[in-house]
Write a protein that holds these residues in place. Structure first.
Motif: not given
Lengths: 143, 202
Positions: A130-131, A133-142, A1-11
């Motif tokens: 934020l915790s 929101v960081k799911k499925f993000s490049l931040d969680s990778y780095f 849900m939070y990840t989708l919202l983040r992608i939506l706002i970025g989009g």
């Protein structure tokens, strides 16, 4: 849900930035002039630089890189839109559309101020979680 | 590759993609088409202005009034040409007003009708049907009404308007009024004024 919202706002910001960048800058300059807020040199600089800021914020939020900074940037942009469109409505400036997405989509200023306020609220919600929101993000990778 | 380096790569790739796409989508240059019926001034004048307008757009009306005054002040230095760009999704009478203008142009009366239509834009723009007003203006402009109505009923005038709008879109136009001054695109009257100042300082 939070990840989708983040992608939506970025989009939204990617769409908005590209809509302005891919056409002649003069079209966005005309939009900036319609708000009657800046001197000529400020209008020119805004028309040249602002779409790049939107695109960069959009891409980093979309990819989930430097998320806290990206979301703060998105919040600032939404806040600027609310203030700029709001002052135009209060002053009764004759705007037929907001010019927010270049020539791609047209919204009336009254509509867009609601959308931007909702965007600002959603960005605030993401910043408070934020915790998640960081799911499925490049931040969680780095990180 | 660490996070900072990756960020830099993303920014560079993004900039490259946008610059490449802009170059690929670059607007075509405007071939000055001498549409004499919708032009005035000397074709050899030092400043050639091609104006894309929607007759129902308030900013266009302001631009037309400004250019008319400017043209009267510099009659030998400006060549002005009008092209159609009706914003039919925003203005209900954009196409009708363009059709009347094109049909007037075919009788050599474009400017005569323009001089009546533009100053009264705020009035006819509010009407459900502006056609009776346009017909009265046509009579006042000395237009042959039978020929006018035959032209309005044909598809030919509409095709010319749509073709010019397509040309404008291919040149990157998305709003009106848009001007090309010696080939340089400017949008809106403020930019028009700024650009003309470079040719006519003071």
């Amino acid at each position: 849900m939070y990840t989708l919202l983040r992608i939506l706002i970025g989009g939204i910001f990617i769409f908005s930035g590209l809509g302005k960048l891919l056409g002649p800058y003069q079209n966005f300059l005309y939009v900036v002039q319609a708000y009657q807020l800046l001197p000529s040199w400020g209008e020119f600089l805004t028309a040249q630089i602002f779409p790049w800021i939107e695109l960069l914020v959009g891409v980093f939020v979309f990819l989930g890189m430097w998320i806290p900074w990206g979301l703060r940037g998105a919040a600032v942009l939404f806040g600027i839109f609310v203030v700029v469109v709001g002052q135009a409505l209060i002053r009764g400036l004759p705007l037929e559309n907001c010019g927010c997405f270049g020539g791609l989509v047209h919204f009336k200023p009254q509509t867009v101020i609601i959308m931007d306020s909702a965007g600002l609220l959603l960005t605030y919600v993401l910043l408070r979680n934020l915790s998640y929101v960081k799911k499925f993000s490049l931040d969680s990778y780095f990180d | 590759m660490n996070k900072l380096q990756s960020s830099l790569v993303i920014v560079l790739v993004l900039a490259g993609l946008v610059v490449g796409a802009k170059a690929f989508l670059a607007p075509k240059k405007d071939p000055v088409n001498l549409q004499e019926a919708r032009a005035k001034g000397d074709p050899g004048a030092k400043v050639k202005i091609v104006e894309f307008i929607d007759f129902q757009c308030p900013a266009c009306a302001y631009g037309v009034k400004y250019l008319k005054t400017f043209f009267d002040q510099h009659p030998n230095d400006i060549y002005l040409q009008v092209r159609y760009f009706p914003l039919t999704n925003m203005h209900h009478h954009a196409m009708t007003s363009a059709l009347y203008s094109e049909c007037a142009a075919r009788q050599g009366k474009f400017w005569a009708l323009d001089d009546l239509m533009i100053p009264q834009q705020a009035q006819w723009a509010q009407l459900i049907s502006p056609e009776p007003v346009f017909q009265a203006m046509a009579v006042q402009a000395g237009i042959n009404i039978d020929q006018l109505n035959a032209c309005l009923a044909s598809d030919d005038a509409r095709k010319v308007i749509n073709d010019e709008k397509s040309l404008g879109q291919s040149m990157g136009i998305s709003s009106t009024p848009t001007y090309f001054i010696n080939g340089k695109m400017v949008v809106g009257t403020k930019s028009l004024q700024d650009e003309l100042k470079t040719y006519f300082p003071g």
